[in-house]
Design a protein around this motif. Structure first.
Motif, PDB file in Angstrom:
ATOM      1  N   ASN A 197       0.980  -1.274   0.142  1.00 52.11           N
ATOM      2  CA  ASN A 197       0.057   0.086   0.119  1.00 52.11           C
ATOM      3  C   ASN A 197       1.001   1.315  -0.095  1.00 52.11           C
ATOM      4  OD1 ASN A 197      -2.169  -1.708  -0.088  1.00 52.11           O
ATOM      5  ND2 ASN A 197      -2.642  -1.242   2.042  1.00 52.11           N
ATOM      6  N   ALA A 198       0.510   2.191  -0.908  1.00 47.31           N
ATOM      7  CA  ALA A 198       1.370   3.529  -0.930  1.00 47.31           C
ATOM      8  C   ALA A 198       0.398   4.489  -1.491  1.00 47.31           C
ATOM      9  CB  ALA A 198       2.542   3.509  -1.612  1.00 47.31           C
ATOM     10  N   THR A 199       0.491   5.688  -0.974  1.00 44.10           N
ATOM     11  CA  THR A 199      -0.506   6.842  -1.389  1.00 44.10           C
ATOM     12  C   THR A 199       0.142   7.870  -1.951  1.00 44.10           C
ATOM     13  OG1 THR A 199      -2.526   8.039  -0.853  1.00 44.10           O
ATOM     14  CG2 THR A 199      -0.711   7.763   0.750  1.00 44.10           C
ATOM     15  N   GLU A 200      -0.633   8.522  -3.112  1.00 49.58           N
ATOM     16  CA  GLU A 200       0.100   9.805  -3.590  1.00 49.58           C
ATOM     17  C   GLU A 200       1.563   9.550  -4.420  1.00 49.58           C
ATOM     18  OE1 GLU A 200       0.185  13.328  -1.337  1.00 49.58           O
ATOM     19  OE2 GLU A 200      -1.632  12.662  -0.247  1.00 49.58           O
ATOM     20  N   THR A 201       1.485   8.491  -4.916  1.00 46.11           N
ATOM     21  CA  THR A 201       2.670   7.806  -5.845  1.00 46.11           C
ATOM     22  C   THR A 201       2.479   8.155  -7.151  1.00 46.11           C
ATOM     23  OG1 THR A 201       1.574   5.691  -6.453  1.00 46.11           O
ATOM     24  CG2 THR A 201       2.683   5.770  -4.500  1.00 46.11           C
ATOM     25  N   ALA A 202       3.727   8.071  -7.738  1.00 46.63           N
ATOM     26  CA  ALA A 202       3.634   8.333  -9.279  1.00 46.63           C
ATOM     27  C   ALA A 202       2.906   7.516 -10.159  1.00 46.63           C
ATOM     28  CB  ALA A 202       5.224   8.642  -9.730  1.00 46.63           C
ATOM     29  N   PHE A 203       2.692   6.074  -9.779  1.00 45.83           N
ATOM     30  CA  PHE A 203       2.263   5.252 -10.405  1.00 45.83           C
ATOM     31  C   PHE A 203       0.566   5.505 -10.313  1.00 45.83           C
ATOM     32  CE2 PHE A 203       5.926   2.490  -9.443  1.00 45.83           C
ATOM     33  CZ  PHE A 203       6.483   2.763 -10.538  1.00 45.83           C
ATOM     34  N   GLN A 204       0.225   5.770  -9.145  1.00 44.76           N
ATOM     35  CA  GLN A 204      -1.214   6.168  -8.845  1.00 44.76           C
ATOM     36  C   GLN A 204      -1.677   7.379  -9.778  1.00 44.76           C
ATOM     37  OE1 GLN A 204      -1.370   6.718  -4.786  1.00 44.76           O
ATOM     38  NE2 GLN A 204      -3.135   5.260  -4.453  1.00 44.76           N
ATOM     39  N   LYS A 205      -0.633   8.623  -9.941  1.00 45.48           N
ATOM     40  CA  LYS A 205      -1.184   9.693 -10.649  1.00 45.48           C
ATOM     41  C   LYS A 205      -1.080   9.518 -12.018  1.00 45.48           C
ATOM     42  CE  LYS A 205       0.646  12.838  -7.287  1.00 45.48           C
ATOM     43  NZ  LYS A 205       1.885  12.950  -6.458  1.00 45.48           N
ATOM     44  N   LYS A 206      -0.224   8.412 -12.616  1.00 44.96           N
ATOM     45  CA  LYS A 206      -0.321   8.026 -14.033  1.00 44.96           C
ATOM     46  C   LYS A 206      -1.463   7.463 -14.480  1.00 44.96           C
ATOM     47  CE  LYS A 206       3.288   5.777 -16.959  1.00 44.96           C
ATOM     48  NZ  LYS A 206       4.347   4.989 -16.836  1.00 44.96           N
ATOM     49  N   LYS A 207      -2.130   6.720 -13.355  1.00 48.88           N
ATOM     50  CA  LYS A 207      -3.329   5.896 -13.823  1.00 48.88           C
ATOM     51  C   LYS A 207      -4.554   6.790 -13.556  1.00 48.88           C
ATOM     52  CE  LYS A 207      -1.289   1.420 -12.757  1.00 48.88           C
ATOM     53  NZ  LYS A 207      -1.071   0.655 -13.995  1.00 48.88           N
ATOM     54  N   GLY A 208      -4.528   7.851 -12.898  1.00 52.54           N
ATOM     55  CA  GLY A 208      -5.662   8.853 -12.697  1.00 52.54           C
ATOM     56  C   GLY A 208      -6.101   8.392 -11.425  1.00 52.54           C
ATOM     57  N   VAL A 233       1.361   5.544  12.204  1.00 53.92           N
ATOM     58  CA  VAL A 233       0.322   5.357  11.035  1.00 53.92           C
ATOM     59  C   VAL A 233       0.644   6.635  10.140  1.00 53.92           C
ATOM     60  CG1 VAL A 233      -1.999   5.518  10.216  1.00 53.92           C
ATOM     61  CG2 VAL A 233      -1.217   3.987  12.134  1.00 53.92           C
ATOM     62  N   ARG A 234       0.896   7.745  10.743  1.00 50.23           N
ATOM     63  CA  ARG A 234       1.269   8.961   9.781  1.00 50.23           C
ATOM     64  C   ARG A 234       2.508   8.773   9.069  1.00 50.23           C
ATOM     65  NH1 ARG A 234      -0.537  13.697   7.947  1.00 50.23           N
ATOM     66  NH2 ARG A 234      -2.275  13.473   8.949  1.00 50.23           N
ATOM     67  N   ILE A 235       3.576   8.090   9.573  1.00 50.41           N
ATOM     68  CA  ILE A 235       4.911   8.106   8.834  1.00 50.41           C
ATOM     69  C   ILE A 235       4.451   6.874   7.836  1.00 50.41           C
ATOM     70  CG2 ILE A 235       6.986   6.707   9.199  1.00 50.41           C
ATOM     71  CD1 ILE A 235       6.949   8.194  12.034  1.00 50.41           C
ATOM     72  N   LEU A 236       3.678   5.981   8.006  1.00 55.83           N
ATOM     73  CA  LEU A 236       3.541   4.740   7.129  1.00 55.83           C
ATOM     74  C   LEU A 236       2.928   5.441   5.900  1.00 55.83           C
ATOM     75  CD1 LEU A 236       3.218   1.454   6.521  1.00 55.83           C
ATOM     76  CD2 LEU A 236       0.722   1.712   7.334  1.00 55.83           C
ATOM     77  N   ALA A 237       1.945   6.605   6.205  1.00 56.02           N
ATOM     78  CA  ALA A 237       1.229   6.991   4.875  1.00 56.02           C
ATOM     79  C   ALA A 237       2.096   7.987   4.185  1.00 56.02           C
ATOM     80  CB  ALA A 237      -0.308   7.470   5.393  1.00 56.02           C
ATOM     81  N   THR A 238       2.801   9.038   4.895  1.00 53.29           N
ATOM     82  CA  THR A 238       3.410   9.959   4.342  1.00 53.29           C
ATOM     83  C   THR A 238       4.793   9.566   3.575  1.00 53.29           C
ATOM     84  OG1 THR A 238       2.883  10.920   6.781  1.00 53.29           O
ATOM     85  CG2 THR A 238       4.420  12.258   5.046  1.00 53.29           C
ATOM     86  N   GLN A 239       5.290   8.392   4.305  1.00 51.83           N
ATOM     87  CA  GLN A 239       6.431   8.092   3.465  1.00 51.83           C
ATOM     88  C   GLN A 239       6.322   6.826   2.530  1.00 51.83           C
ATOM     89  OE1 GLN A 239      10.112   7.761   5.927  1.00 51.83           O
ATOM     90  NE2 GLN A 239       9.172   9.492   7.304  1.00 51.83           N
ATOM     91  N   SER A 240       5.157   6.324   2.449  1.00 51.99           N
ATOM     92  CA  SER A 240       4.724   5.235   1.363  1.00 51.99           C
ATOM     93  C   SER A 240       5.287   5.741  -0.093  1.00 51.99           C
ATOM     94  CB  SER A 240       3.346   4.915   1.500  1.00 51.99           C
ATOM     95  OG  SER A 240       2.517   5.941   0.889  1.00 51.99           O
ATOM     96  N   ALA A 241       5.147   6.667  -0.443  1.00 51.20           N
ATOM     97  CA  ALA A 241       5.261   6.991  -1.888  1.00 51.20           C
ATOM     98  C   ALA A 241       6.700   7.088  -2.086  1.00 51.20           C
ATOM     99  CB  ALA A 241       4.688   8.520  -2.362  1.00 51.20           C
ATOM    100  N   SER A 242       7.561   7.442  -1.127  1.00 51.73           N
ATOM    101  CA  SER A 242       9.109   7.519  -1.365  1.00 51.73           C
ATOM    102  C   SER A 242       9.581   6.132  -1.115  1.00 51.73           C
ATOM    103  CB  SER A 242       9.874   8.446  -0.566  1.00 51.73           C
ATOM    104  OG  SER A 242       9.735   8.064   0.852  1.00 51.73           O
TER     105      SER A 242
END
Ligand code: MEZ
Length: 596
Positions: A197-208, A233-242
């Motif tokens: 799971n990761a959020t605000e990732t480049a792959f998500q953005k590419k797929k809209g 939990v905040r760390i998990l989500a905030t750093q997931s894209a990186s």
């Protein structure tokens, strides 16, 4: 060394696996013993002890815990695992598994009973040539015979969190030793199926795909019954894209995105085509560690932490399979030894009603890291929060990934009826399955869903899938009433058309189930994950019993508690291992630098 192979006749299959014609001296039969199965087979081919064991000081025959020389010799004579798999021309072969590159000696043993490692989880009929009897090892090395070693950082446990911490610390300039008690690396991470799971990732953005850190936090907190540590939990989500970027930068492909139970949006990243995430990223992490020549030691079980008398962790005591007990001193120790789902005693201590239930975990998931950490002063939290995964193939230890439901499969009981929102959280889905007749149910899907997810191919190969050219045929294979099954699917397909599941409130209805063939896999809940463990802070420092961080001691991954609360969302585990593995590696590195 390849030249040796060129003069060797490779004899596989009926003759067993051994090297013939190699130019070794005559064997010492008294030491090998005439009844030694695998060693004796080699002896017959004129391979002596020295062919497999390193000689030191002209006389000592030694084997290091990685069994480096014997494994190199196996490969020299028989070829690599990939070469052997190709030669056998079998689709399902022990030489080509999702566990990736592993030592030949993980299964084959010259001096004790050989054992098919895969059968820790599977029940393949794969006898090992020459592997049926056991004799004593030639020359056990006395315990405590090794001098104290020194390094910068010790990482305990070679799963995704351990590898990530080790690579991160190494890349910052630290000398790292990565210890693994099992004969192979990868831990539970290598078995991980669904994704990361990761959020605000480049792959998500590419797929809209529209998603956000805040929504991932809300989902994770809700899934965990708001019992999670919100800072973690905040760390998990905030750093997931990186973390996704980092994995991608070291060679991983996690560009495909699916949805897991309890997630509002599509954020579960996995390899192209929906292949299993764990085998892939473990392969990438192993390669990166090997390329960097990180000192990875298998068959090396940590017995305890070494402490300096003032509460600082300064090393570990290790028991090597061959080298005996020895001590390594370090400036920081990272615990990444995983959970305890495969330890029935410990599970029973916290949740007696789960005793006897199957587990999706590898056999090394016994919680040693938690107990060692606790003995070293660490605080254990949430130990009774044990997750049952709703879909383990009935009568097996094979996890049927949640991604099958995420891609559209539904749950049907043996009366042919749908009974739950398939994408509710695992605790609720498991309870619902256990409440059905026989305590099991079927995952039902069609050829469109099959084609949408590569991982499903594996379930066919393992013989877990029942099928029918029509729904009536499938019903017969399942032992369910055909008319009820047809009715259940009709209702579901209408819900799909209407984009509204009035019956059970499933929010995401990605595909109808109406394209033959039709398939079903019988499933039962199994012990999957332990949410509790060592308490850590945002820097991954292990918290002591008086609430203070223990100097020199860090932890990451399933060995820790706090990230997932009472219930982990699917896809958050790999995410945790990479994000917190990176933080632990970076902070252990800081500790090393500060100590200089
Ligand atoms: O994170 C998990 O445990 C997971 C995604 C499991 C699965 O069903 O694939």
């Amino acid at each position: 060394m390849k030249s040796l192979r060129s003069i060797a006749t490779i004899a596989i299959a009926t003759l067993g696996l051994f090297c013939a014609g190699a130019s070794y001296a005559a064997p010492d039969a008294t030491r090998l013993g005439s009844s030694t199965p695998l060693a004796a087979m080699h002896k017959d081919k004129k391979v002596t002890c020295k062919g497999c064991h390193e000689e030191k000081n002209q006389e000592k025959i030694v084997v290091d815990d990685n069994e480096t020389v014997v494994n190199a010799t196996c490969v020299e004579c028989h070829g690599t695992l990939a070469e052997m798999a190709k030669e056998k021309k079998e689709h399902l072969t022990p030489h080509q598994s999702h566990l990736g590159l592993m030592n030949c000696t993980s299964c084959h043993s010259g001096h004790s009973q050989s054992k098919t490692y895969c059968n820790n989880c599977h029940t393949f009929d794969m006898p090992i040539p020459g592997g049926t009897a056991a004799i004593k090892r030639v020359k056990p090395v006395p315990a405590d015979s090794r001098p104290v070693e020194k390094t910068d950082i010790i990482v305990i446990g070679a799963g995704a969190a351990g590898f990530t911490a080790a690579i991160t610390a190494h890349d910052g300039g630290a000398k790292v030793i990565l210890l693994e008690k099992q004969p192979i690396t990868g831990g539970n991470s290598a078995l991980s199926a669904g994704g990361m799971n990761a959020t605000e990732t480049a792959f998500q953005k590419k797929k809209g795909i529209k998603d956000s850190v805040d929504v991932m936090i809300q989902d994770t907190m809700k899934g965990g019954g708001n019992h999670n540590n919100p800072e973690l939990v905040r760390i998990l989500a905030t750093q997931s894209a990186s973390s996704v970027d980092w994995l991608t930068s070291i060679g991983a492909d996690i560009s495909d995105i699916g949805q897991m139970a309890g997630a509002t949006n599509y954020r579960t990243h996995r390899p192209t085509g929906g292949a299993a995430v764990g085998a892939h990223i473990t392969k990438v992490l192993k390669k990166n560690a090997a390329d960097r020549k990180i000192d990875v030691r298998v068959n090396s079980k940590v017995l305890k932490l070494v402490e300096d008398g003032k509460g600082k962790v300064i090393g570990v005591v290790v028991e090597g399979k061959h080298s005996g007990t020895y001590t390594i001193l370090a400036k920081a120790v990272v615990m990444a030894a995983g959970g305890f789902s495969a330890n029935q005693t410990l599970v029973g201590q916290y949740q007696p009603q789960f005793v006897g239930m199957t587990t999706s975990n590898q056999p090394g998931a016994t919680g040693d890291g938690m107990l060692i950490g606790e003995q070293g002063g660490g605080q254990l939290i949430d130990m009774k929060e044990i997750q049952i995964h709703p879909t383990v193939a009935a009568g097996s230890r094979i996890l049927i990934t949640e991604a099958v439901r995420g891609n559209g499969a539904i749950l049907i009981n043996r009366n042919g009826k749908r009974f739950v929102n398939e994408l509710t959280t695992r605790d609720k889905a498991s309870q619902a399955v256990l409440a059905q007749p026989g305590g099991s149910a079927f995952l039902v899907f069609d050829s469109v869903i099959h084609k949408s997810l590569k991982q499903i191919d594996g379930y066919f190969e393992l013989g877990l899938v029942k099928e029918g050219a029509t729904l009536a045929e499938l019903a017969q294979a399942m032992g369910a009433p055909a008319d009820t099954l047809a009715q259940s699917l009709d209702t579901y397909n209408k819900a799909f058309e209407a984009k509204k599941d009035a019956e059970f409130g499933r929010a995401d209805l990605p595909r109808a189930i109406r394209t033959p063939k039709f398939y079903a896999i019988e499933i039962k809940p199994g012990i999957h994950y332990t949410m509790g463990g060592l308490q850590i802070n945002a820097e991954t420092q292990v918290i002591g019993k008086h609430g203070q961080p223990i100097p020199g001691f860090y932890a990451a991954g399933e060995v820790t508690g706090g990230v997932h609360g009472k219930n982990r969302l699917g896809g958050n585990s790999i995410s945790e291992t990479i994000t917190f593995g990176r933080i632990a590696g970076a902070n252990a590195l800081k500790a090393v630098k500060n100590s200089k």
